[in-house]
Scaffold this active site. Structure first.
Site, PDB file in Angstrom:
ATOM      1  CB  THR A  72      -0.926   0.102   1.188  1.00  0.00           C
ATOM      2  OG1 THR A  72      -1.825  -1.127   1.152  1.00  0.00           O
ATOM      3  CG2 THR A  72      -1.740   1.272   1.418  1.00  0.00           C
ATOM      4  CG  ASN A 150      -6.650  -8.077  -5.173  1.00  0.00           C
ATOM      5  OD1 ASN A 150      -6.611  -7.386  -5.986  1.00  0.00           O
ATOM      6  ND2 ASN A 150      -7.535  -7.662  -3.918  1.00  0.00           N
ATOM      7  CD  GLN A 178      -2.617 -11.252  -3.854  1.00  0.00           C
ATOM      8  OE1 GLN A 178      -2.150 -12.415  -3.630  1.00  0.00           O
ATOM      9  NE2 GLN A 178      -3.267 -10.760  -2.947  1.00  0.00           N
ATOM     10  CB  SER A 198       3.130  -6.873   0.284  1.00  0.00           C
ATOM     11  OG  SER A 198       2.794  -6.937   1.614  1.00  0.00           O
ATOM     12  CB  ALA A 199       7.338  -9.477   3.163  1.00  0.00           C
ATOM     13  CG  HIS A 200       1.267  -9.619   4.382  1.00  0.00           C
ATOM     14  ND1 HIS A 200      -0.163  -9.776   4.205  1.00  0.00           N
ATOM     15  CD2 HIS A 200       1.260  -8.298   3.852  1.00  0.00           C
ATOM     16  CE1 HIS A 200      -0.741  -8.910   3.750  1.00  0.00           C
ATOM     17  NE2 HIS A 200      -0.086  -7.990   3.337  1.00  0.00           N
ATOM     18  CB  THR A 236      14.864   3.344  12.683  1.00  0.00           C
ATOM     19  OG1 THR A 236      15.346   4.512  13.075  1.00  0.00           O
ATOM     20  CG2 THR A 236      15.747   2.422  12.959  1.00  0.00           C
ATOM     21  CB  CYS A 324      -9.353  -4.199   2.664  1.00  0.00           C
ATOM     22  SG  CYS A 324      -8.870  -4.630   0.842  1.00  0.00           S
TER      23      CYS A 324
HETATM   24  C1  LIG Z   1      -2.903  -6.697  -5.358  1.00  0.00           C
HETATM   25  C2  LIG Z   1      -2.716  -5.733  -4.057  1.00  0.00           C
HETATM   26  N1  LIG Z   1      -2.148  -4.593  -4.118  1.00  0.00           N
HETATM   27  C3  LIG Z   1      -1.874  -4.049  -2.925  1.00  0.00           C
HETATM   28  C4  LIG Z   1      -2.123  -4.806  -1.715  1.00  0.00           C
HETATM   29  C5  LIG Z   1      -1.826  -4.200  -0.335  1.00  0.00           C
HETATM   30  O1  LIG Z   1      -0.730  -4.999   0.036  1.00  0.00           O
HETATM   31  P1  LIG Z   1      -0.340  -4.499   1.735  1.00  0.00           P
HETATM   32  O2  LIG Z   1      -1.278  -5.503   2.500  1.00  0.00           O
HETATM   33  O3  LIG Z   1       1.148  -4.939   1.850  1.00  0.00           O
HETATM   34  O4  LIG Z   1      -0.546  -3.127   2.024  1.00  0.00           O
HETATM   35  C6  LIG Z   1      -2.880  -6.190  -1.821  1.00  0.00           C
HETATM   36  C7  LIG Z   1      -3.328  -6.717  -0.631  1.00  0.00           C
HETATM   37  O5  LIG Z   1      -4.205  -7.466  -0.569  1.00  0.00           O
HETATM   38  C8  LIG Z   1      -2.854  -6.613  -2.903  1.00  0.00           C
HETATM   39  O6  LIG Z   1      -3.617  -7.767  -3.097  1.00  0.00           O
END
Ligand SMILES: Cc1ncc(COP(=O)(O)O)c(C=O)c1O
Length: 382
Positions: A72, A150, A178, A198-200, A236, A324
């Site tokens: 994000t 996603n 994704q 994004s790592a998660h 940091t 979300c």
């Molecule tokens: C296509 C896409 N972009 C951006 C994001 C946002 O990722 P983050 O959770 O790292 O902010 C997501 C998270 O669902 C995503 O699926």
């Protein structure tokens, strides 16, 4: 009862090697990478090693990797930077199936009076390349596009899109949140200026992301006030998170093919089982150009949120639309953009497999789904 987690596009469990490396950071590697003493220099070494691991996953240069707190943040950074540095008469192009972290900053750009063009998708969820090419002919600051969606897992034709951007001299931003860790990515083979990850989403920790910038020297920082990341992202560094992200990237590179094969088999087993055992179902999105782990299905005339809750009570986690927006009554904007009616979109569920899933999970999910869907349909009729 062990729960069955089929929501890996929302987030993933961390890989054991990631947890191990992060624990070392928490326990002993707590130095600040900006400090000049040995503890600081140790932390800096870890930071730079993680940068190389992340660049390895994407086949790019480590110098192009800027760590952020999330995808994000990376998406917001790109759009704010381009808004500030491009000509006021230049448009932004995006699509109708973007994540809110692209959509909302673009809405702010539009509010400021700049033109924002949203290119539509077909029933398969693929961006219309003719419409895109027409839009690219204008004066355009940036094309921002989700690499793999996603909700549906549909993968855009990024090679062709990057070629079009080269032809028309337009900077390209790909939201690869994704895609990274699920499909091969070779940024050296593409003409792309910005990439967000994004790592998660690939078995790393939450709170660690990266923005890859082809011309990193010129990036306007989104977070100001520090020399970190060569003055392009103040604050940091989250060393444990970044180290975890690096390890997750390295493991994903190593296991990419095996994961794609295994997850693809589980996903296909799930879809074939659904088709065979539940009447009136339809798969949403392209089957040919899709992430191996993702399945989006419409269960006709059966509210997705009701199925989701019934599955949850049986210990199975899935998603109705993006994480979300789960819980909200609005139908998915992605499925609506693909031409589904509100009812069709509301009757759809996303299953995304990943680490820890096996055939037994799919067999149990199929059995539960079959009884849950028929019960809900009977109740709806009576
Ligand atoms: C296509 C896409 N972009 C951006 C994001 C946002 O990722 P983050 O959770 O790292 O902010 C997501 C998270 O669902 C995503 O699926």
């Amino acid at each position: 009862m062990t729960r069955i987690y089929l929501d890996h596009n929302a987030t993933t469990p961390m890989h054991p090697e990631v947890v191990q490396d992060m624990l070392v950071c928490f326990e002993t590697k707590y130095g600040n990478p900006s400090s000049v003493h040995t503890d600081g220099r140790d932390a800096r070494k870890l930071l730079e090693a993680a940068r190389s691991q992340v660049s390895g996953l994407l086949s790019t240069d480590p110098a192009e990797v800027i760590f952020t707190g999330s995808a994000t943040e990376a998406n917001n950074t790109v759009i704010a930077h381009m808004h500030e540095t491009s000509g006021k008469d230049m448009a932004f192009i995006s699509s109708t199936i973007e994540h809110p972290s692209v959509d909302e900053p673009l809405a702010s750009v539009a509010k400021s009076g700049r033109e924002v063009i949203k290119v539509g998708v077909d029933r398969n969820g693929l961006v219309n390349l003719d419409t895109l090419e027409t839009a690219l002919r204008g004066r355009v600051a940036l094309l921002s596009l989700v690499w793999a969606n996603n909700e549906t897992g549909v993968i855009q034709s990024v090679a062709e899109i990057s070629r079009l951007c080269s032809e028309y001299g337009v900077l390209l931003h790909l939201d690869a949140t994704q895609a990274a860790g699920k499909i091969p990515i070779n940024l050296r083979a593409l003409n792309v200026e910005f990439v967000s990850i994004s790592a998660h989403k690939f078995n790393g920790p939450k709170g660690a992301g990266a923005l890859i910038v082809a011309s990193p020297k010129s990036l306007t920082p989104w977070i100001q006030g520090g020399p970190q990341e060569a003055r392009r992202r103040g604050g940091t560094e989250n060393i444990a998170g970044i180290v975890g992200m690096g390890r997750a990237a390295e493991v994903a590179s190593r296991e990419l093919d095996a994961r794609a094969r295994k997850y693809g088999e589980l996903r296909d087993q799930l879809w074939l089982g659904i088709k065979e055992s539940i009447p009136s179902v339809e798969r949403n999105g392209s089957c040919r150009s899709c992430l191996p782990n993702t399945l989006n299905v419409e269960f006709k005339r059966t509210p997705g949120d009701v199925i989701l809750q019934a599955l949850d009570l049986e210990g199975i986690s899935v998603s109705a639309g993006a994480a979300c927006s789960s819980g909200s009554v609005a139908p998915s904007h992605v499925l609506s953009a693909m031409g589904l009616t509100s009812d069709e979109a509301r009757s759809s569920l996303r299953f995304s497999v990943g680490q820890g899933n096996d055939t037994k999970d799919i067999v149990r999910t199929l059995a539960v789904l079959k009884s849950v869907v028929s019960r809900i349909r009977e109740t709806n009729l009576s």
